[in-house]
Design a protein around this motif. Structure first.
Motif, PDB file in Angstrom:
ATOM      1  N   ARG A   1     -72.818  36.406   4.288  1.00 30.02           N
ATOM      2  CA  ARG A   1     -71.914  35.266   4.143  1.00 30.02           C
ATOM      3  C   ARG A   1     -70.632  35.662   3.410  1.00 30.02           C
ATOM      4  O   ARG A   1     -69.541  35.241   3.781  1.00 30.02           O
ATOM      5  CB  ARG A   1     -72.608  34.134   3.389  1.00 30.02           C
TER       6      ARG A   1
ATOM      7  N   ASP B   1     -68.500  37.683   5.744  1.00 31.75           N
ATOM      8  CA  ASP B   1     -67.923  36.814   6.776  1.00 31.75           C
ATOM      9  C   ASP B   1     -66.758  35.990   6.216  1.00 31.75           C
ATOM     10  O   ASP B   1     -65.748  35.813   6.893  1.00 31.75           O
ATOM     11  CB  ASP B   1     -68.978  35.886   7.364  1.00 31.75           C
TER      12      ASP B   1
ATOM     13  N   SER C   1     -63.643  38.158   5.869  1.00 28.58           N
ATOM     14  CA  SER C   1     -62.996  38.593   7.117  1.00 28.58           C
ATOM     15  C   SER C   1     -62.424  37.421   7.915  1.00 28.58           C
ATOM     16  O   SER C   1     -61.726  37.617   8.883  1.00 28.58           O
ATOM     17  CB  SER C   1     -63.972  39.393   7.974  1.00 28.58           C
TER      18      SER C   1
END
Length: 71
Positions: free
Chosen positions: A64, A67, A70
Motif C-alpha cells: 500500500r 502504491d 507511485s
C-alpha cells in the motif's frame, strides 16, 4: 519480495522511517516463519498461524505504501 519494484523499495527504505520499520518487521517475521516451518525453531500451529498473519499484514502495508508513492 517485490523484486519487480526493487528500486522503489530501496528509495522508500531510505526516505520513509515507517516503511523501513515495517520492512524490517516483515524480514524478522519471515525468518521466524521459515525457522518454524523447517523445524529449527518449533512452535505451536496457532502461534505459527499468527506469525503468518502478521507477516502478510506487513507485506500488505508495504504494498500500500509503495502504491501510494507511485500514484
Amino acid at each position: 519480495m517485490f523484486e519487480h519494484r526493487q528500486h522503489e523499495m530501496e528509495r522508500l527504505m531510505k526516505e520513509d522511517e515507517d516503511f523501513l520499520r515495517i520492512f524490517n518487521r516483515h524480514q524478522e517475521l519471515d525468518k521466524r516463519v521459515t525457522a518454524a516451518e523447517t523445524g529449527t525453531a518449533p512452535m505451536e500451529d496457532l502461534a505459527l498461524t499468527q506469525l503468518k498473519k502478521e507477516k502478510l499484514w506487513a507485506k500488505d502495508q508495504l504494498a500500500r505504501m509503495m502504491d501510494s508513492q507511485s500514484a
